[in-house]
Design an enzyme around this catalytic site. Sequence first.
Site, short mmCIF file in Angstrom:
data_model
loop_
_atom_site.label_atom_id
_atom_site.label_comp_id
_atom_site.label_asym_id
_atom_site.label_seq_id
_atom_site.Cartn_x
_atom_site.Cartn_y
_atom_site.Cartn_z
N CYS A 134 4.58 0.54 -6.89
CA CYS A 134 4.03 1.90 -6.81
C CYS A 134 4.73 2.66 -5.69
O CYS A 134 4.43 2.46 -4.50
CB CYS A 134 2.52 1.84 -6.57
SG CYS A 134 1.80 3.47 -6.33
N CYS A 137 2.51 4.82 -3.51
CA CYS A 137 1.61 4.10 -2.58
C CYS A 137 2.40 3.55 -1.40
O CYS A 137 1.95 3.62 -0.26
CB CYS A 137 0.93 2.91 -3.25
SG CYS A 137 0.37 3.23 -4.90
N ASP A 138 3.56 2.97 -1.66
CA ASP A 138 4.24 2.17 -0.64
C ASP A 138 5.56 2.79 -0.15
O ASP A 138 6.17 2.28 0.79
CB ASP A 138 4.53 0.76 -1.20
CG ASP A 138 3.24 0.07 -1.62
OD1 ASP A 138 2.20 0.34 -1.00
OD2 ASP A 138 3.27 -0.73 -2.58
#
Length: 319
Positions: A134, A137-138
Amino acid sequence: MEHIYDTVILGGGPAGYSAALYCARGGLDTLIIEKISPGGQMALTGDIDNYPGFDEGVDGFTLGMKMQKGAERFGAATEYAEVTSVSLSEGIKKVETSQGTFFAKTVIIATGAKPRRLGLDHEDELTGRGVHYCAHCDGRFYKDKTVAVVGGGNSAVQDSLYLSRLAKKVYVIHRRDTLRGERIHHEPLMRAENVEFIWNSTVSLLDFEKRLTAVTVKNKISNEERKIELDGLFVSIGREPESALFADELSLDENGYIIADETTKTSLEGVFAAGDVRTKRLRQVVTAAADGAVSAHLAEEYIQGLTSDLSLPQITPAI
Ligand code: NAP
């Protein structure tokens, strides 16, 4: 006496909360079982600009929270639990979870799909230690670093573009010589100066010490291998349906999607499949939400046609 819900909805993504909104607003006693947080995979998406009604776009987490609130306004309840097994063939359906057993006259499966993995050695142990699924997200951990994205679909293109604004260098590793998906997303990526495409290639090896340090990339045409030093690898190669729990009772297609058409009806009476987990042409937030509405409507119709002599299935005694 065990409580019997009119409908238990498995999964709190856009399909699940849209089904919950329609069920609860229609007066059905409604429970949603969600594993982590509202929104499902959508909650991991940065900018959603193709869901109508948000003229500036919306982030997936916010949209998930709004969908949950909208359903709860009409009395739908959320239980945060992991579903461990189901029994769907009887008149009263049984759902066993980490937080107890629930019974319902109808079940709407809206469990969605999870990111596909490359299937390489050490991929599991490196997840979160250089290997990610992701970008939104990261990606922030890779400011001014060197990363690669695997894949050539819309998600890979969007992830690469997002990362190109953060990272020093982005390699895009794709097994074909052209990108697939919508062209509107391609041009900005092609123009980005810090993006290098590695065509006709797959990742064959993950190198690591405590975390990922490099990947080996193999060209499918020349068979040549090339080692690329990396800080992070983002795998963006599509998704797989979360349907394993239903394989014994429902008909699935060859890719594991629950077979259901636009009515969302599955091979079992009173069981519906909505959103990305079912066979369908276009998997988007808006089509998942539409499925949720349809499944709720048909669940309500099904309940209206039920006789009152339904009995509870066997209850597993608590250990
Ligand atoms: P996708 O369209 O299925 O693309 C997956 C990509 O990964 C393909 O390029 C595929 O290669 C590659 N791939 C698959 N398995 C692989 C493997 N084992 N090793 C290496 N490469 C592999 O998936 P997606 O990009 O996640 O998109 C899913 C759906 O969401 C699509 O319908 C997409 O249009 C939609 N979506 C829409 C938007 C939007 O803004 N409109 C954004 C994101 C996603 P091949 O090309 O060779 O098959």
